[in-house]
Every structure is written in C-alpha cells, then in structure tokens.
Write a protein that holds these residues in place. Structure first.
Motif, mmCIF file in Angstrom:
data_model
loop_
_atom_site.group_PDB
_atom_site.id
_atom_site.type_symbol
_atom_site.label_atom_id
_atom_site.label_comp_id
_atom_site.label_asym_id
_atom_site.label_seq_id
_atom_site.Cartn_x
_atom_site.Cartn_y
_atom_site.Cartn_z
ATOM 1 N N LEU A 1 -6.004 18.239 -4.662
ATOM 2 C CA LEU A 1 -6.793 17.386 -3.756
ATOM 3 C C LEU A 1 -6.294 15.947 -3.777
ATOM 4 O O LEU A 1 -6.224 15.282 -2.743
ATOM 5 N N LYS A 2 -5.953 15.486 -4.968
ATOM 6 C CA LYS A 2 -5.453 14.116 -5.104
ATOM 7 C C LYS A 2 -4.144 13.946 -4.341
ATOM 8 O O LYS A 2 -3.958 12.969 -3.606
ATOM 9 N N LYS A 3 -3.225 14.899 -4.486
ATOM 10 C CA LYS A 3 -1.951 14.822 -3.766
ATOM 11 C C LYS A 3 -2.183 14.851 -2.255
ATOM 12 O O LYS A 3 -1.528 14.128 -1.508
ATOM 13 N N GLU A 4 -3.110 15.684 -1.822
ATOM 14 C CA GLU A 4 -3.418 15.770 -0.394
ATOM 15 C C GLU A 4 -4.014 14.463 0.117
ATOM 16 O O GLU A 4 -3.670 14.000 1.206
ATOM 17 N N LEU B 69 0.833 -1.205 0.000
ATOM 18 C CA LEU B 69 0.000 0.000 0.000
ATOM 19 C C LEU B 69 0.865 1.252 0.000
ATOM 20 O O LEU B 69 0.608 2.193 -0.749
ATOM 21 N N ARG B 70 1.902 1.256 0.809
ATOM 22 C CA ARG B 70 2.793 2.429 0.855
ATOM 23 C C ARG B 70 3.485 2.640 -0.489
ATOM 24 O O ARG B 70 3.620 3.774 -0.944
ATOM 25 N N ASP B 71 3.913 1.563 -1.134
ATOM 26 C CA ASP B 71 4.551 1.694 -2.449
ATOM 27 C C ASP B 71 3.585 2.311 -3.463
ATOM 28 O O ASP B 71 3.971 3.185 -4.241
ATOM 29 N N ALA B 72 2.340 1.860 -3.452
ATOM 30 C CA ALA B 72 1.344 2.411 -4.377
ATOM 31 C C ALA B 72 1.059 3.876 -4.065
ATOM 32 O O ALA B 72 0.898 4.691 -4.982
ATOM 33 N N LEU B 73 1.025 4.237 -2.792
ATOM 34 C CA LEU B 73 0.779 5.626 -2.421
ATOM 35 C C LEU B 73 1.936 6.529 -2.821
ATOM 36 O O LEU B 73 1.730 7.642 -3.312
ATOM 37 N N LEU C 102 -0.967 8.183 3.231
ATOM 38 C CA LEU C 102 0.401 7.752 3.511
ATOM 39 C C LEU C 102 0.772 8.037 4.969
ATOM 40 O O LEU C 102 1.468 7.239 5.599
ATOM 41 N N ALA C 103 0.291 9.145 5.511
ATOM 42 C CA ALA C 103 0.564 9.474 6.907
ATOM 43 C C ALA C 103 -0.058 8.445 7.858
ATOM 44 O O ALA C 103 0.501 8.133 8.903
ATOM 45 N N LYS C 104 -1.217 7.900 7.478
ATOM 46 C CA LYS C 104 -1.869 6.878 8.308
ATOM 47 C C LYS C 104 -1.178 5.523 8.187
ATOM 48 O O LYS C 104 -1.385 4.651 9.033
ATOM 49 N N CYS C 105 -0.358 5.355 7.164
ATOM 50 C CA CYS C 105 0.302 4.069 6.912
ATOM 51 C C CYS C 105 1.776 4.111 7.319
ATOM 52 O O CYS C 105 2.615 3.503 6.671
ATOM 53 N N GLU C 106 2.085 4.834 8.383
ATOM 54 C CA GLU C 106 3.469 4.905 8.829
ATOM 55 C C GLU C 106 3.934 3.542 9.327
ATOM 56 O O GLU C 106 3.190 2.836 9.996
#
Length: 126
Positions: free
Chosen positions: A111-114, A42-46, A120-124
């Motif tokens: 918006l997409k970048k945000e 998931l992190r790689d995709a984000l 990504l911040a939730k997937c630390e």
C-alpha cells in the motif's frame, strides 16, 4: 490609398501579432520552469520513499497557487489516508518489534509503494 494601407498596416499588424504570440510562449515557458522547480524536492522525496511533510505541500502551494490544487488534493484525500492505514498495519510494540503478522506488514508495504507511486504520478514534470 488602399495599396498604402495594405503595405503599411499588414506588416505592422503581423509584427505586433508575432510579438504578442512570442511573449505568451515565453510566459508559458517561465510558468513551466517554475512548476518544475517547485516539484523537484517533493519528487526527490517520493522517489527515495522518504517521509512527505505537510510543509512540503504548503511550500508547493505557496509557489504555485491554484496550479498545486491537484497535488494538494491527492495528498490530503489519497496519500494521507493510505499512510495512516499503513501505520496501522505496521504497528510496533514498546520494544520496537512488529505487533502485526507478516502478511499484514507486507500488505502495508505494498500500500505504501502504491501511495508513493500515485503521488509521484500526480507530480509529473511538464
């Protein structure tokens, strides 16, 4: 007799207590490693700004159980609504040309970048 108890039971008690504490730390290390391994795809995709599918979130939920609640909630309540809003801002006509003006497309891109940054911040990693 009291001296015998102090000499025998104190070292045995501390031995078992140390073993138990070490065992608990080992379990925590395994759980952290399992958490990190589940989040890597998931992190790689984000990071690459690739599409995030519900199957990725479902896989994480299967692997992590209750520990995936924050990620699932963020995906369902923040990421998906924002991405549908972005899709509306970046509509294409039948020939593949943008049907919205440039400002709206730029707002959609921001918006997409945000949304990707929040997810990504939730997937630390732990």
């Amino acid at each position: 007799m009291a001296n015998f108890i102090d000499v025998m039971f104190f070292p045995l008690g501390t031995l078992f207590l140390g073993g138990y504490v070490g065992y608990q730390f080992r379990i925590l290390t395994d759980r952290r490693k399992e958490f990190n391994e589940a989040l890597i795809p998931l992190r790689d995709a984000l990071v690459k700004s690739e599409a995030i599918s519900e199957t990725m979130i479902a896989d994480i939920e299967v692997k992590l159980g209750k520990r995936a609640k924050v990620i699932k909630d963020t995906y369902e309540h923040e990421f998906l609504p924002t991405m549908s809003q972005v899709d509306q801002m970046q509509k294409l006509d039948g020939w593949g040309r943008p049907s919205t003006d440039k400002d709206e497309r730029e707002k959609g891109e921001a918006l997409k970048k945000e949304a990707y940054a929040n997810m990504l911040a939730k997937c630390e990693l732990k």
